[in-house]
Scaffold this active site. Structure first.
Site, PDB file in Angstrom:
ATOM      1  N   ASP A 151       0.845  -1.177   0.000  1.00  0.00           N
ATOM      2  CA  ASP A 151       0.000   0.000   0.000  1.00  0.00           C
ATOM      3  C   ASP A 151       0.898   1.250   0.000  1.00  0.00           C
ATOM      4  OD1 ASP A 151      -3.146   0.568   0.449  1.00  0.00           O
ATOM      5  OD2 ASP A 151      -2.013   2.070   1.550  1.00  0.00           O
ATOM      6  N   TYR A 166      -3.466  11.073   1.567  1.00  0.00           N
ATOM      7  CA  TYR A 166      -3.991  10.951   0.210  1.00  0.00           C
ATOM      8  C   TYR A 166      -3.987  12.313  -0.486  1.00  0.00           C
ATOM      9  CZ  TYR A 166      -5.412   6.127   0.860  1.00  0.00           C
ATOM     10  OH  TYR A 166      -5.397   4.767   1.054  1.00  0.00           O
ATOM     11  N   HIS A 206      -4.211  -8.018   0.079  1.00  0.00           N
ATOM     12  CA  HIS A 206      -3.562  -6.728   0.233  1.00  0.00           C
ATOM     13  C   HIS A 206      -2.764  -6.616   1.530  1.00  0.00           C
ATOM     14  CE1 HIS A 206      -3.154  -2.455  -0.663  1.00  0.00           C
ATOM     15  NE2 HIS A 206      -3.590  -2.135   0.541  1.00  0.00           N
TER      16      HIS A 206
END
Length: 384
Positions: free
Chosen positions: A180, A309, A362
């Protein structure tokens, strides 16, 4: 004179915060749900309600707090930001330093099952030559690193801080691993410090077609599955990304005020991004999920974590520069959300290892710790 102090740290959540969490969970104002809709519209009501009940009435934070405190932990200040990290030195003198980096919605708790096997392979039947000194930082703005206090903390700046952290710990050469955001921090580290980073190992790697006529030719069965998985994610799985990269402050009011809101926001991703056939508990345990969510809740960092983000998308730091100066290893797990074709990765990287597994998603360190540890050992074996 700059502050380079490294201070011991212990997790100690006050009892009144545990009591307040329970009170808030029990006072939740629950939404309605279309009967029989399952997860069509997002986090399923029955699933979230069941987890919330366990969080309030059965989950034992103190047990997991003790587990995390079983690892030596520290804080330091780099570039004006507090950084929390686990630092576990191997008993083997020739161990290679290795920085492990989590992503969103993860935390340092993701790595609890891989630290000891990496630090002391002999304890799990391995070779002492594969030992690592392990450093596991909390990303700036995440968990026990606390909220970020100024703009600009994207994954590139995070990599700069982590390289300084490794130097501050006395490590001139080290390896890097992550998934990630951690995969992007890892690749930025390789580009920023190619003389210090001996290798980059990742378990997520967005890569894109070059524009060549054969970009999508001769897909292997695994590549076809990965492509379908990526298309599914791009089509229906990016709602969180849109708001966290554009209006993270608006979202923060809900996540910081409602523990069940935070739980639903994070749990949906663990359910969607892990490898299972409809029963997410086959991939991770309720305790593992709730420990991660609890870290966000007790540290009040859901808002600042979302800001990464905004920072990384607006600065384009989400696109780490490719480098052939540092060897790259990729672990491909079938339920990963974004992973480019091997031939696309080879174009711009010194790809030394590409491993394909038949299970895992993930959150590889949580879901398949043995496979991840074995792959990391194998990759770094020739780079020490």
């Amino acid at each position: 004179m700059r502050n380079v102090a490294v201070e011991p740290f212990t997790i100690e959540v006050p009892q009144h915060e545990l009591d307040e969490l329970r009170r808030r969970v029990l006072a939740t104002r629950w939404p309605e749900e279309i009967p029989g809709s399952g997860s069509t519209y997002g986090a399923n009501l029955d699933a979230v309600r069941g987890l919330a009940h366990y969080w309030a009435a059965g989950y034992d934070w103190r047990r997991h707090e003790r587990e995390l405190n079983g690892f030596p932990q520290f804080t330091t200040v780099i570039d004006g930001q507090k950084l929390h990290f686990l630092h576990v030195r191997s008993p083997h003198a020739e161990a290679l330093p290795l920085v492990l980096t989590h992503g969103w919605p993860g935390s340092v708790s993701e790595f609890v099952k891989v630290i000891e096997p990496l630090v002391d392979p002999v304890g799990t039947g391995g070779d002492p030559a594969d030992a690592f000194h392990v450093v596991v930082p909390s990303l700036p703005g995440y968990g026990f690193s606390g909220p970020t206090t100024e703009a600009g903390w994207d994954v590139r700046r995070t990599a700069q801080a982590f390289d300084e952290l490794m130097a501050r710990l006395g490590y001139d050469r080290y390896g890097a691993q992550g998934g990630d955001w951690g995969s992007m921090v890892t690749r930025h580290l390789g580009a920023l410090a190619p003389k210090r980073v001996v290798g980059m190992h990742v378990n997520m790697l967005p890569a894109f077609p070059s524009g060549a006529p054969d970009d999508l030719a001769d897909l292997t069965p695994n590549e076809a599955r990965q492509r379908a998985r990526g298309e599914e994610y791009m089509a229906a799985g990016q709602g969180y990304l849109a708001i966290q990269s554009s209006r993270p402050q608006t979202l923060a009011y809900a996540l910081l005020d409602s523990p069940v809101g935070l739980l639903a926001w994070i749990a949906e991703k663990f359910w969607a991004w892990t490898d299972h056939d409809g029963r997410w508990q086959d991939a991770i345990t309720p305790d593992e999920l709730l420990t991660d969510v609890s870290i966000y809740w007790f540290t009040g960092t859901a808002g600042s974590a979302a800001r990464m983000y905004y920072e990384s998308m607006s600065s384009l730091a989400v696109l780490p520069p490719a480098t052939r100066e540092v060897p790259l290893g990729v672990a491909s797990f079938p339920a990963e959300i974004l992973l480019g074709r091997r031939r696309w990765v080879e174009t711009d990287h010194d790809l030394r290892q590409w491993s394909e597994f038949d299970r895992g998603g993930h959150f590889a360190a949580l879901e398949q710790p043995d496979l991840l540890v074995s792959d990391v050992r194998k990759f770094f074996r020739t780079l020490r």
